[in-house]
Write an enzyme that holds these catalytic residues in place. Sequence first.
Site, mmCIF file in Angstrom:
data_model
loop_
_atom_site.group_PDB
_atom_site.id
_atom_site.type_symbol
_atom_site.label_atom_id
_atom_site.label_comp_id
_atom_site.label_asym_id
_atom_site.label_seq_id
_atom_site.Cartn_x
_atom_site.Cartn_y
_atom_site.Cartn_z
ATOM 1 C CE LYS A 4 -117.527 -86.453 -79.417
ATOM 2 N NZ LYS A 4 -116.533 -86.238 -80.776
ATOM 3 C CD GLU A 57 -126.052 -82.653 -76.858
ATOM 4 O OE1 GLU A 57 -126.916 -82.868 -76.226
ATOM 5 O OE2 GLU A 57 -125.058 -82.442 -76.978
ATOM 6 C CB SER A 112 -109.323 -86.475 -80.830
ATOM 7 O OG SER A 112 -109.436 -85.965 -81.851
HETATM 8 C C1 PLP Z 1 -116.061 -84.886 -81.019
HETATM 9 C C2 PLP Z 1 -114.674 -84.998 -81.373
HETATM 10 C C3 PLP Z 1 -113.786 -83.846 -81.313
HETATM 11 C C4 PLP Z 1 -114.131 -82.631 -80.701
HETATM 12 O O1 PLP Z 1 -114.734 -82.587 -79.524
HETATM 13 P P1 PLP Z 1 -113.921 -81.916 -78.243
HETATM 14 O O2 PLP Z 1 -114.931 -81.880 -77.183
HETATM 15 O O3 PLP Z 1 -113.396 -80.628 -78.586
HETATM 16 O O4 PLP Z 1 -112.874 -82.870 -78.178
HETATM 17 C C5 PLP Z 1 -112.575 -83.726 -81.644
HETATM 18 N N1 PLP Z 1 -111.977 -85.111 -82.251
HETATM 19 C C6 PLP Z 1 -112.694 -86.258 -82.394
HETATM 20 C C7 PLP Z 1 -112.399 -87.394 -83.129
HETATM 21 C C8 PLP Z 1 -114.108 -86.191 -82.133
HETATM 22 O O5 PLP Z 1 -115.028 -87.261 -82.291
#
Ligand code: PLP
Length: 408
Positions: free
Chosen positions: A95, A117, A384
């Site tokens: 993010k 938000e 992610s």
């Molecule tokens: C917020 C988040 C997601 C989901 O958001 P996407 O917009 O689908 O990427 C996935 N993995 C992590 C670690 C997150 O913090």
Amino acid sequence: MLNQSYKSLPNEKGYYGPYGGALVPPILEQALQEVAQAFEEIKKDKKFQAEYGRLLRDYAGRPSPLYLAKNISADLGGAQIYFKREDLNHTGAHKINHCLGEALLAKRLGKKKIMAETGAGQHGVALATAAAVVGLECEIYMGTIDIAKQSDNVTKMKLLGAKVVPVNEGGSSLKEAVDSAFAVYMQEYQDTFFAIGSVVGPHPYPAMVAYFQSVISRELRQQMSEKSKCLPDYLIACVGGGSNAIGLFYDFLDDKAVQLIGVEPSGQGLDSGRHAATLTLGKPGNIHGMKTYLLQNEDASPSAVHSIASGLDYPGIGPFHSFLKDEKRVKYVSADDQEAVKAFVYTSKREGIIPALESSHALAYAYKLAPTLDKEEIIVVNLSGRGDKDIDYVIQEFPEIAFGDILK
Ligand SMILES: *Cc1c(COP(=O)(O)O)cnc(C)c1O
């Protein structure tokens, strides 16, 4: 199939085929046009790019490594599994890539404040971080139920200098926080920038967030060519709103040899009514200023959704994903709560990496797919985020998996 590059999307009105657009009250049209214009400008602005590049490199820690998960690849006896280590970024997830971009854009537009938000607080923390380093006021809207559940993230946001605004309406969760933040934005858009946390919302947000996240796939292409001089065979990412998935896919969208797979949360099961498998079970509808696949009730209002991974708990999805599904360019599958928790524990024990529960959905699918493939094939999973935030929950709710004999 589309006969132009997927990277030429969306059109100037923000449409990916029938999906997307900017379905907002007239009062916001001008504000969105201002953002869209600035977004076009920064693509060519050397000064902006230099500063964004500097922050990604020296502050967020990019490029994120590409790691061959040797132990797990050997265990499963099929394809080689690599992790793109977004979990190693500052603040622990992908993010930060778009939050830094959005904060710099807000600054360039001369805004004083950035607002958003947040559900579980991950977007709030990343945005508060970006606001601190770029030098902007930050206001985060959060449901009171989420505030009570996520006190660590609330404390972090406050320490980073953000104001956390409690939203006590309806279910007091993410949806109400979005509505409330939007209502305030309508009053204050002249000196405020709304920073959306995924590839969702009205144009230009889906395109802009995808642009900032696409650094993941550009790095990956470079890293693949250094390691093995070839394209990956499969790219796998979890899908909430879809930003980490688009980030991983983007640069490979026109490489037809690369198979792209998005993994949605089937929660407690696709027939349980407790899931967030938007593309698997949803129908096109409108939510948050865009047309897209949506899990909806009979009256077309968004359904209540569930996933153990709060970042995947969203009834809509980015409009680009809706289009890529119809095009069959990306295959969308699902993994449930149990499968994600098993992948969470297994990855921790075998690779010494505790993945976010969100990412664990992508891992779960990769671990099913790998044994069906050859040793020469390459799977890259977008890791992610890191799972520190999920440890207490997993140990409390799934002790038999966390402490059981998962290695058989
Ligand atoms: C917020 C988040 C997601 C989901 O958001 P996407 O917009 O689908 O990427 C996935 N993995 C992590 C670690 C997150 O913090």
